[in-house]
Design a protein around this motif. Sequence first.
Motif, PDB file in Angstrom:
ATOM      1  N   SER A   1       3.257  -3.628   6.149  1.00 18.97           N
ATOM      2  CA  SER A   1       4.682  -3.934   6.317  1.00 18.97           C
ATOM      3  C   SER A   1       4.894  -5.420   6.584  1.00 18.97           C
ATOM      4  CB  SER A   1       5.277  -3.121   7.465  1.00 18.97           C
ATOM      5  OG  SER A   1       5.243  -1.751   7.151  1.00 18.97           O
ATOM      6  N   GLU A   2       4.009  -6.011   7.375  1.00 20.36           N
ATOM      7  CA  GLU A   2       4.104  -7.441   7.654  1.00 20.36           C
ATOM      8  C   GLU A   2       3.832  -8.260   6.393  1.00 20.36           C
ATOM      9  OE1 GLU A   2       5.086  -9.311  10.489  1.00 20.36           O
ATOM     10  OE2 GLU A   2       5.904  -7.308  10.778  1.00 20.36           O
ATOM     11  N   ALA A   3       2.855  -7.829   5.593  1.00 14.99           N
ATOM     12  CA  ALA A   3       2.570  -8.524   4.332  1.00 14.99           C
ATOM     13  C   ALA A   3       3.779  -8.453   3.408  1.00 14.99           C
ATOM     14  CB  ALA A   3       1.344  -7.911   3.655  1.00 14.99           C
ATOM     15  N   TRP A   4       4.388  -7.289   3.316  1.00 13.02           N
ATOM     16  CA  TRP A   4       5.586  -7.121   2.481  1.00 13.02           C
ATOM     17  C   TRP A   4       6.684  -8.062   2.957  1.00 13.02           C
ATOM     18  CZ3 TRP A   4       6.658  -4.232  -1.843  1.00 13.02           C
ATOM     19  CH2 TRP A   4       8.008  -4.139  -2.214  1.00 13.02           C
ATOM     20  N   ARG A   5       6.914  -8.087   4.269  1.00 10.80           N
ATOM     21  CA  ARG A   5       7.967  -8.928   4.824  1.00 10.80           C
ATOM     22  C   ARG A   5       7.698 -10.406   4.577  1.00 10.80           C
ATOM     23  NH1 ARG A   5       8.606 -12.016   8.691  1.00 10.80           N
ATOM     24  NH2 ARG A   5       6.693 -11.505   9.779  1.00 10.80           N
ATOM     25  N   GLU A   6       6.443 -10.835   4.750  1.00 17.54           N
ATOM     26  CA  GLU A   6       6.106 -12.246   4.579  1.00 17.54           C
ATOM     27  C   GLU A   6       6.131 -12.694   3.120  1.00 17.54           C
ATOM     28  OE1 GLU A   6       2.658 -13.785   6.648  1.00 17.54           O
ATOM     29  OE2 GLU A   6       2.950 -12.330   8.267  1.00 17.54           O
ATOM     30  N   ILE A   7       5.740 -11.828   2.208  1.00 17.73           N
ATOM     31  CA  ILE A   7       5.639 -12.220   0.796  1.00 17.73           C
ATOM     32  C   ILE A   7       6.914 -11.900   0.023  1.00 17.73           C
ATOM     33  CG2 ILE A   7       4.396 -11.859  -1.368  1.00 17.73           C
ATOM     34  CD1 ILE A   7       1.881 -11.374   0.361  1.00 17.73           C
ATOM     35  N   VAL A   8       7.367 -10.671   0.108  1.00 17.99           N
ATOM     36  CA  VAL A   8       8.547 -10.262  -0.652  1.00 17.99           C
ATOM     37  C   VAL A   8       9.816 -10.686   0.075  1.00 17.99           C
ATOM     38  CG1 VAL A   8       9.764  -8.308  -1.678  1.00 17.99           C
ATOM     39  CG2 VAL A   8       7.271  -8.337  -1.634  1.00 17.99           C
ATOM     40  N   GLY A   9       9.811 -10.515   1.395  1.00 18.34           N
ATOM     41  CA  GLY A   9      10.911 -10.988   2.204  1.00 18.34           C
ATOM     42  C   GLY A   9      12.134 -10.097   2.230  1.00 18.34           C
ATOM     43  N   THR A  10      12.161  -9.058   1.405  1.00 21.62           N
ATOM     44  CA  THR A  10      13.320  -8.179   1.391  1.00 21.62           C
ATOM     45  C   THR A  10      13.062  -6.974   2.279  1.00 21.62           C
ATOM     46  OG1 THR A  10      12.480  -7.049  -0.560  1.00 21.62           O
ATOM     47  CG2 THR A  10      14.051  -8.826  -0.938  1.00 21.62           C
ATOM     48  N   PRO A  11      14.065  -6.535   3.000  1.00 22.10           N
ATOM     49  CA  PRO A  11      13.874  -5.334   3.817  1.00 22.10           C
ATOM     50  C   PRO A  11      13.756  -4.107   2.923  1.00 22.10           C
ATOM     51  CG  PRO A  11      16.158  -6.036   3.892  1.00 22.10           C
ATOM     52  CD  PRO A  11      15.404  -7.083   3.111  1.00 22.10           C
ATOM     53  N   THR A  12      13.163  -3.081   3.435  1.00 18.13           N
ATOM     54  CA  THR A  12      12.997  -1.859   2.653  1.00 18.13           C
ATOM     55  C   THR A  12      14.137  -0.870   2.890  1.00 18.13           C
ATOM     56  OG1 THR A  12      11.559  -0.949   4.357  1.00 18.13           O
ATOM     57  CG2 THR A  12      10.495  -2.050   2.491  1.00 18.13           C
ATOM     58  N   ASP A  13      15.185  -1.276   3.609  1.00 27.57           N
ATOM     59  CA  ASP A  13      16.399  -0.467   3.808  1.00 27.57           C
ATOM     60  C   ASP A  13      16.116   0.969   4.249  1.00 27.57           C
ATOM     61  OD1 ASP A  13      18.010  -2.630   3.057  1.00 27.57           O
ATOM     62  OD2 ASP A  13      17.793  -2.120   0.936  1.00 27.57           O
ATOM     63  N   GLY A  14      15.309   1.118   5.287  1.00 23.78           N
ATOM     64  CA  GLY A  14      15.024   2.441   5.823  1.00 23.78           C
ATOM     65  C   GLY A  14      13.992   3.227   5.038  1.00 23.78           C
ATOM     66  N   LYS A  15      13.473   2.641   3.984  1.00 22.22           N
ATOM     67  CA  LYS A  15      12.447   3.321   3.200  1.00 22.22           C
ATOM     68  C   LYS A  15      11.077   3.010   3.780  1.00 22.22           C
ATOM     69  CE  LYS A  15      15.124   3.301  -1.020  1.00 22.22           C
ATOM     70  NZ  LYS A  15      15.147   2.932  -2.429  1.00 22.22           N
ATOM     71  N   VAL A  16      10.096   3.781   3.386  1.00 24.26           N
ATOM     72  CA  VAL A  16       8.720   3.526   3.806  1.00 24.26           C
ATOM     73  C   VAL A  16       7.958   2.939   2.627  1.00 24.26           C
ATOM     74  CG1 VAL A  16       8.712   5.328   5.568  1.00 24.26           C
ATOM     75  CG2 VAL A  16       7.997   5.884   3.250  1.00 24.26           C
ATOM     76  N   LEU A  17       6.903   2.185   2.931  1.00 23.90           N
ATOM     77  CA  LEU A  17       6.101   1.584   1.869  1.00 23.90           C
ATOM     78  C   LEU A  17       4.986   2.546   1.483  1.00 23.90           C
ATOM     79  CD1 LEU A  17       5.898  -2.076   3.170  1.00 23.90           C
ATOM     80  CD2 LEU A  17       7.211  -1.229   1.227  1.00 23.90           C
ATOM     81  N   ASP A  18       5.000   2.966   0.236  1.00 26.65           N
ATOM     82  CA  ASP A  18       3.978   3.867  -0.289  1.00 26.65           C
ATOM     83  C   ASP A  18       2.877   3.038  -0.922  1.00 26.65           C
ATOM     84  OD1 ASP A  18       2.628   6.132  -1.168  1.00 26.65           O
ATOM     85  OD2 ASP A  18       3.837   6.311  -2.991  1.00 26.65           O
ATOM     86  N   HIS A  19       1.629   3.359  -0.599  1.00 26.32           N
ATOM     87  CA  HIS A  19       0.471   2.676  -1.186  1.00 26.32           C
ATOM     88  C   HIS A  19       0.180   3.307  -2.544  1.00 26.32           C
ATOM     89  CE1 HIS A  19      -0.155   1.447   2.998  1.00 26.32           C
ATOM     90  NE2 HIS A  19      -0.846   0.443   2.492  1.00 26.32           N
ATOM     91  N   LEU A  20       0.521   2.621  -3.614  1.00 24.78           N
ATOM     92  CA  LEU A  20       0.283   3.135  -4.958  1.00 24.78           C
ATOM     93  C   LEU A  20      -1.203   3.257  -5.257  1.00 24.78           C
ATOM     94  CD1 LEU A  20       3.013   1.031  -6.756  1.00 24.78           C
ATOM     95  CD2 LEU A  20       3.163   3.420  -6.032  1.00 24.78           C
ATOM     96  N   CYS A  21      -2.002   2.418  -4.610  1.00 26.57           N
ATOM     97  CA  CYS A  21      -3.452   2.440  -4.810  1.00 26.57           C
ATOM     98  C   CYS A  21      -4.122   3.510  -3.941  1.00 26.57           C
ATOM     99  CB  CYS A  21      -4.042   1.066  -4.485  1.00 26.57           C
ATOM    100  SG  CYS A  21      -3.734   0.538  -2.779  1.00 26.57           S
ATOM    101  N   ARG A  22      -3.371   4.118  -3.031  1.00 26.89           N
ATOM    102  CA  ARG A  22      -3.829   5.169  -2.115  1.00 26.89           C
ATOM    103  C   ARG A  22      -4.809   4.662  -1.055  1.00 26.89           C
ATOM    104  NH1 ARG A  22       0.336   6.995  -3.050  1.00 26.89           N
ATOM    105  NH2 ARG A  22      -0.027   8.161  -1.177  1.00 26.89           N
ATOM    106  N   ARG A  23      -4.934   3.353  -0.876  1.00 27.55           N
ATOM    107  CA  ARG A  23      -5.826   2.789   0.148  1.00 27.55           C
ATOM    108  C   ARG A  23      -4.965   2.287   1.296  1.00 27.55           C
ATOM    109  NH1 ARG A  23     -10.360  -0.573  -2.998  1.00 27.55           N
ATOM    110  NH2 ARG A  23     -11.627  -0.028  -1.209  1.00 27.55           N
ATOM    111  N   ARG A  24      -5.064   2.933   2.429  1.00 31.72           N
ATOM    112  CA  ARG A  24      -4.154   2.679   3.543  1.00 31.72           C
ATOM    113  C   ARG A  24      -4.282   1.292   4.150  1.00 31.72           C
ATOM    114  NH1 ARG A  24      -4.160   8.425   6.750  1.00 31.72           N
ATOM    115  NH2 ARG A  24      -3.058   9.576   5.134  1.00 31.72           N
ATOM    116  N   ASN A  25      -5.423   0.664   4.039  1.00 32.42           N
ATOM    117  CA  ASN A  25      -5.554  -0.679   4.617  1.00 32.42           C
ATOM    118  C   ASN A  25      -5.300  -1.778   3.583  1.00 32.42           C
ATOM    119  OD1 ASN A  25      -8.048  -0.079   3.380  1.00 32.42           O
ATOM    120  ND2 ASN A  25      -9.137  -1.509   4.707  1.00 32.42           N
TER     121      ASN A  25
END
Length: 122
Positions: free
Chosen positions: A73-97
């Motif tokens: 979530s921190e990586a998303w915030r720092e790189i993409v910068g857009t909020p996820t509007d109450g959504k959760v970030l799904d790992h498309l690669c299925r690797r949680r870390n």
Amino acid sequence: MSKAMSLDEIACRTMDNVGATQMRINRATFLAKHAAHLERDPIYGCWLWVAGKLDRDGYGVSWTKNGPRSAHSEAWREIVGTPTDGKVLDHLCRRRNCVRPEHLEPVAGAINDLRRRWAVRV
């Protein structure tokens, strides 16, 4: 029949509202700041969070001035910068870390739960 989308195609669709130049700057800044915390997977392209601690479910933990946060979530915030509007970030690669934004997609919690049940864990 529709063709399956690659992670990169999904990332382009997901992050289409972020300027490409700003994304490159944010990405370079993030990678420089967290180089010691990441291990790049040469096969799948994941950026694996290896700094110290994973939570009990296997997600990377990043310590911020506001306390512990999920590393992806921190990586998303720092790189993409857009909020996820109450959504959760799904790992498309299925690797949680994995913290690579191209491997993350903001989705509703119910969709994330469905995908979790369907996916084969790595």
